[in-house]
Every structure is written in structure tokens, then in C-alpha cells.
Scaffold this active site. Sequence first.
Site, mmCIF file in Angstrom:
data_model
loop_
_atom_site.group_PDB
_atom_site.id
_atom_site.type_symbol
_atom_site.label_atom_id
_atom_site.label_comp_id
_atom_site.label_asym_id
_atom_site.label_seq_id
_atom_site.Cartn_x
_atom_site.Cartn_y
_atom_site.Cartn_z
ATOM 1 N N HIS A 193 0.938 -1.515 -0.264
ATOM 2 C CA HIS A 193 -0.045 0.109 -0.099
ATOM 3 C C HIS A 193 0.942 1.228 0.016
ATOM 4 C CE1 HIS A 193 -3.856 -1.931 0.344
ATOM 5 N NE2 HIS A 193 -4.521 -0.639 0.290
ATOM 6 N N LYS A 230 -10.399 -7.310 7.717
ATOM 7 C CA LYS A 230 -10.967 -7.269 8.703
ATOM 8 C C LYS A 230 -10.957 -6.744 10.200
ATOM 9 C CE LYS A 230 -7.561 -10.525 11.197
ATOM 10 N NZ LYS A 230 -7.245 -9.703 12.316
#
Lengths: 257, 184
Positions: B38, B103
Site C-alpha cells: 500500500h 477484517k
Amino acid sequence: MGNDVLESFKGAYEAEVSLTGKEILQQLVKNAEIACEEKVPMCQDTGYAVIFVELGQDVRIEGGDFYEAINEGVRKGYTEGYLRKSIVSHPLERKNTGDNTPAVIHTKIVPGDSLRIIIAPKGGGSENMSAIKMLRPADGIEGVKNFVIDTVKKAGPNPCPPIVVGVGIGGTFEKAAQLAKESLLRELGEKSKYPDIAKLEEDLFEEINKLGIGPQGLGGRTTALAVHVEIYAAHIASLPVAVNLNCHAARHKEVIF
Amino acid sequence: MTQIKLTTPLSDDVVEKLRIGQRVSISGTIYTGRDAAHKRLVELIEQGKELPFDPKGQIIYYVGPTPAKPGKVIGSAGPTTSYRMDPYAPKLYEVGLKATIGKGRRSSEVINTMKEYKGVYLTAVGGAAALIARSIKEAKVIAYPDLGPEAVHELVVEDFPVIVVNDTLGGDLYDEGIKIYAAK
């Protein structure tokens, strides 16, 4: 993963009131079955290799380098076992070491002539939600309970509930953290040998499961599978409390030579 | 519970109809990315450079799989905790990403970006990594092999099961769950 965890999933499934919660617990049982059948990891985070060594004082280890031997074992196990390499050599530069070394090694000298090695791979997701606080002695048992419950509440869905909550009370800053980690090595639900601490474990277990976080944080009554508390003597000025959370992939194995 | 079947790439239309709590099964191509990848992807966006894949209508799955055993497509591949990608996620939704799978909770900044740019956040069951791997049919590294498990993979999935946690209306399934099940 031990049978204690699998059994606790099944018990939690029966007790869970949330349908989504039940569905998730069922998936965790199925996942464990597939992992066992295909001999693949149940979770992709195969962890930081945390090793506890209990070295009998009558044992003599000759030649070589004991810690390097442990690292060689980790290197071999993680490579040949197709486990994930999750360790970066420098916490800020963050370059993967490629073989999951180095391990974190805790050594204790104990009476006797045997050598016990426990490996407890620890996932990052639940480790990240762990916390430590230096309470005042005046904060007492209520202060301890509030801090533990607050830590679980803040963690919410992040540490992959249902979780195992490891708590260390007393000692110094680092001792409390180590106690919390060691408590996670107990078989699930094994109680403290001190009656007052066993009661504290029960109370915390009940309070945590009232929070409503549930399996995967999607709501339900199964937030913790167990709460384990270890204690140690404290300084007259201090009441350290450490909370080490473990996800439901509560794994540990040992060998004794 | 009924399942909504989706095939990538996703259109705004399809994404806007999703609501928190819905079960979705995804088929098609998705991409993996976690912390280190990222950082690089967002650096490329900031420099106005092309990404290793076209993010328009796509899904990023926050995962670092275990190595594939011989004869297998991939190892175990469950979701990682999403908040670590919160500092980067808005930039990706802004360039057309439609969904992320992970999650745990998202920041209010990410939730607001999803409202503004019509994106959703989905969760897969954390720790059910061996089970989830069964819905992954193909996997190849398309960028950053030096990152090891953090490399960007292109995955072809079939009926990959997820639950909608944040929708384009700003709803949050984690808040709703606790409201229902917390002891009064």
C-alpha cells in the site's frame, strides 16, 4: 491448534445466540478440519516464533550456539513447512528476513536435568491489540477489571474474536507483559491455582462475554474463549497490568529432552 | 441467508445497492495488498504514475498468504486487520477502487471516503484461511516480489464469501452487532 480450542469452538457454537456468530463458529470448525486434512496452516499468519526454554540446571549444552540452533530450527520449520515469513529485520526499514527469524526466546533456568522447549507462534493482529498500564495500588481489583475490559472493548473485531485473554498482574513493566504471554500457554480454561485469581478470571470472562462483540466482532455472546491471569509480587508503589490478546488460533507445542 | 453474487469489475450501480450485513459471493479477478504494498501504491498515485493494475471497479483483498504447497494454487489466505491500511485506503477509493476485503474496523475517514466515492468494505472470516483458500482458483504475483508475502497478487476467485461491513450510506455492521448483543 490443540483439541482444547476445537472443543471450545463446539461449546461456543451451542451457546451462541447470534445466527451470524453461529455461522462463523461453524466455519472455524470446518476450517480447522480442512487445515488438519490438507496439512496447511489454519491461519495465514503463522506468527512470530515465540520460544520458551526451560533449561534444567544439570543440563550441559556443549559447543555451538544454543540460540542460533533455535533460529536454525525456526528457519527450517518455516521454510520446509510452507509457513509464512512474517518478520522484518529492522522495525523501521522493514525488510523481510525471508526465513521468519529471529525468534523471540525466553529462557528460564529450572531444577532438574531436562530441557523443555515450547513454541508458541503469535499472530500480529491480536498482538497489536494488546496493552499494558501501570495502575496505582489504590485502583485495586476494580482498576484491573476496568483496564482488561476496556482493552478488549477497544480491540473489538480486530484481534479475530473469539479470543483468549492473557493477563499479567504485578512484577515490573516487562514482567507483567511476560506473565500475560505465559498465561496464554495454559490449556484453555485451566484455572489459576489461587482461588481469588480464579474468581477474577471467571468474573472477567463473564463481563467480556457481555460486551456483545461476538465472533469476528459481528455481534454475539462469544467474545472470549477463556481468560487466564498470572500474578507476581509487586513493588509497594506499583500495580502493573498487561493484557496480551490471542486470536482463536491459539497454538503451542512443546518438546522435552 | 441469501447470497448476492457479484462478478468483478464492480459498477457504481451494483455497489450502491449493497447494504451492511448482506452476504456476498465474489467471482472474478481481485488483487492482494497489505502494509508495504500500500505504501508503494500510494506513492505511485501521488507521483501521478500508473499502478501495477487498473484500480477502476476493482477489489483489494488485504492478505499475505502462506506459500503454496506443491500442486496447490496458493497457501492459506485469510484476511488481515484492515485499520493498518486506513492511511492509504482513501487514495485508492479516489482513483476508482470499489471495495476492500479485510477484517476489523475502518476509520471514519475511510468510511466517509467510501460514501463520497461509492465504495464498500467487506469482511471475510479472520482465521478461516484454509477454508477461504478453496475459493481461490488462480494466483500470480504481479508486483513487488521483493516484499515476499506482501507482494501484490492477482487472484482469480470463485464464490469467495464475504459480508458487507460498511456500505455507501455510511452504515457500520460492527456497531449494529454490538447494539443488538451487548448485555443491557
